[in-house]
Design an enzyme around this catalytic site. Structure first.
Site, PDB file in Angstrom:
ATOM      1  N   GLU A 257      74.783  46.849  14.459  1.00 54.67           N
ATOM      2  CA  GLU A 257      75.466  45.615  14.091  1.00 54.67           C
ATOM      3  C   GLU A 257      76.104  45.839  12.728  1.00 54.67           C
ATOM      4  O   GLU A 257      75.410  46.119  11.751  1.00 54.67           O
ATOM      5  CB  GLU A 257      74.488  44.440  14.014  1.00 54.67           C
ATOM      6  CG  GLU A 257      75.175  43.126  13.661  1.00 54.67           C
ATOM      7  CD  GLU A 257      74.229  42.099  13.091  1.00 54.67           C
ATOM      8  OE1 GLU A 257      74.561  41.504  12.053  1.00 54.67           O
ATOM      9  OE2 GLU A 257      73.158  41.905  13.694  1.00 54.67           O
ATOM     10  N   CYS A 296      75.826  37.765   8.408  1.00 55.91           N
ATOM     11  CA  CYS A 296      76.769  38.534   9.214  1.00 55.91           C
ATOM     12  C   CYS A 296      77.565  37.633  10.144  1.00 55.91           C
ATOM     13  O   CYS A 296      78.648  38.010  10.607  1.00 55.91           O
ATOM     14  CB  CYS A 296      76.038  39.608  10.006  1.00 55.91           C
ATOM     15  SG  CYS A 296      74.688  38.973  11.038  1.00 55.91           S
TER      16      CYS A 296
END
Length: 516
Positions: A257, A296
């Site tokens: 990620e 994020c």
């Protein structure tokens, strides 16, 4: 010298041989604890996890491993207050922001415990129905999934020291795979403390959960072919991981990620005095300020119809002006600090780079801080940028500032808006705000290919929707392209990463003995 936190490896606590790295209070600048992993025998630790802890976990059924997760939940709940104190001291977060990390982790663990219990007393999972291999159903093929006989290594980011561990560990432990976590160094204290509490409680087999604080040097070298690796961090580091021999030669399964320029899109049917407009404004402000924008999934680009650009700038700026910034210990503070002075420097540099492509619409840097010294505290005030020519503002679609910064962009029509959203080159999430169900549904499908998640908010779900940036265990977390191409959570789909798929070809009588 402050306390040197020990690492838990090979079923015992071990201290690094160096002086360690100091973890600081990002508001007060004081040293809290130190971490170090110098001189640790990683090969021994990994062997113990694979062979001893892995065997103990795989001997249990899914229901029994689910009960282990439920026991971990009880341990974390019993120590919850201490975790909040650590988060405030080491991450500079206000209580509500700490809850996103700590309570979000506990909720996710509990959810996987419930799902695992429903899988029952089996040690392998059926993958579809058996199919005949010939004309008669006397010789069949049955696909199944079994836990990988390796370990799961998590190299995590600094922004979610609690949730980042447990959202990955929940499906791994439920799958029967031991976990080794290397938390982001600057906020490693909370991760280490949680692991310590679980280890001290004795609710998991020895070595099923290990923690290594400090440098990640040598971790990938110690991985073997049946291990899995999950990384959360920058795209640059992710590319380095993908080129490592563990991945290219030993076929270690990897999940990454990385960076993500997420968007919020106000649909063309919205009006400045409408509910959808208000919902977008509230969500943008929340995503800019929760954890000081260090998420994020935070909104980085705000897409609105050209006619509403000025109204949106004014409305978002008005709400941001009411955000109090400073020491999270002060009850009057709404937004705390970044995690470190280094992160503050990175945000300043990113903001300077973005300013070459956009103008400042709201600048919170002129507002005074509460109970915080600007010369010491790692605080970044909210800044809203804007670019009236969204097509030529290339940096807005390329530069992610990991802090309380977002950019407002006008679009001509829906096709233009969708094209701008796609310029993120792969995102974790894009949210849509409007009332036309047909248009929203079509837009969601068009955005799906470049987003791990599309979050659609209509007036009728205003009070039920879970939030643009909130990652729920029921939905996929990850994204294509720039976002890393990874996939986490999504219910029991998360177990796939920790399993190996195989086909057993045999008679129905033999297949009946697989225990599925």
């Amino acid at each position: 010298m402050t306390e040197l936190l020990p690492n838990y490896m090979a079923g015992r606590w071990q201290a690094g041989s160096g002086e360690g790295t100091a973890l600081l209070d990002p508001v007060l600048g004081t040293e809290l604890v130190r971490v170090d992993s110098t001189g640790l025998d990683l090969a021994e630790a990994f062997r113990f996890a694979r062979n001893s802890a892995g065997a103990a976990l795989r001997a249990l059924t899914y229901r029994e491993r689910a009960a282990l997760l439920a026991s971990v939940v009880k341990v974390l709940q019993a120590n919850r207050d201490a975790y909040y104190d650590i988060a405030t001291a080491n991450a500079g977060t206000v209580k509500n922001d700490s809850a996103v990390d700590i309570d979000g982790a506990i909720f996710t663990l509990g959810q996987y415990a419930r799902w695992g219990d429903a899988l029952g007393d089996v040690r392998a999972l059926r993958d579809g129905d058996a199919v005949k291999l010939g004309k008669e159903p006397v010789f069949m093929s049955q696909h199944l999934q079994v836990p990988t006989p390796g370990l799961a290594l998590f190299i995590n980011a600094f922004n979610f020291p609690s949730w980042g561990l447990w959202e990955k560990a929940a499906p791994a432990l439920l799958s029967g795979v031991p976990v080794v976590v290397k938390p982001g160094t600057s906020t490693a204290w909370l991760t280490q403390r949680m692991v310590k509490d679980v280890v001290d409680a004795g609710v998991l087999p020895a070595g099923a959960l290990s923690v290594i604080c400090g440098s990640s040097k040598g971790l990938l070298d110690a991985l073997e072919g049946f291990d899995v690796l999950s990384f959360t961090g920058s795209a640059e580091t992710g590319a380095t991981i993908r080129s490592h021999a563990a991945v290219t030669q030993r076929s270690v399964r990897v999940n990454i990620e990385a960076d993500s320029l997420n968007a919020a899109l106000l649909m063309p049917d919205a009006a400045a005095d409408g509910e959808s407009f208000g919902q977008l404004v509230r969500e943008v402000v929340r995503e800019m300020t929760v954890k000081s924008g260090q998420k994020c999934t935070a909104i980085r680009r705000v897409l609105v119809p050209e006619a509403l650009y000025d109204s949106a700038a004014e409305a978002i700026g008005a709400k941001l002006s009411k955000i109090t910034v400073g020491n999270p210990r002060n009850e009057g503070v709404r937004m705390g600090s970044l995690v470190s002075r280094a992160q503050l420097d990175a945000v300043k540099a990113g903001l300077a780079a973005l300013s070459a492509h956009a103008e400042v619409l709201h600048d919170g840097r002129s507002q005074p801080w509460i109970d915080a010294d600007p010369a010491v505290a790692a605080i970044a005030a909210p800044v809203l940028l804007g670019a009236r020519d969204a097509d030529s503002a290339h940096g807005v679609h390329d530069i992610e500032v990991f802090g309380p910064v977002a950019t407002l962009l006008p679009y001509k029509n829906l096709a233009h808006a969708l094209a701008l959203a796609h310029r993120g080159q792969g995102s974790l999430v894009t949210s849509l705000y409007g009332a036309d169900a047909a248009a929203l549904g079509q837009a969601a499908v068009q955005l799906a290919a470049s987003n791990g998640r599309v979050h659609v908010v209509t007036p009728d779900v205003a009070n039920a929707q879970t939030g643009h940036g909130n990652v729920m265990p029921m939905s996929l977390h990850g994204g294509p392209g720039r976002a890393g191409g990874g996939a986490e959570l999504g219910g029991l789909r998360a177990l796939d990463f920790y399993h190996r798929r195989s086909a057993v070809q045999a008679s129905p009588a033999v297949l009946a003995q697989l225990g599925l």
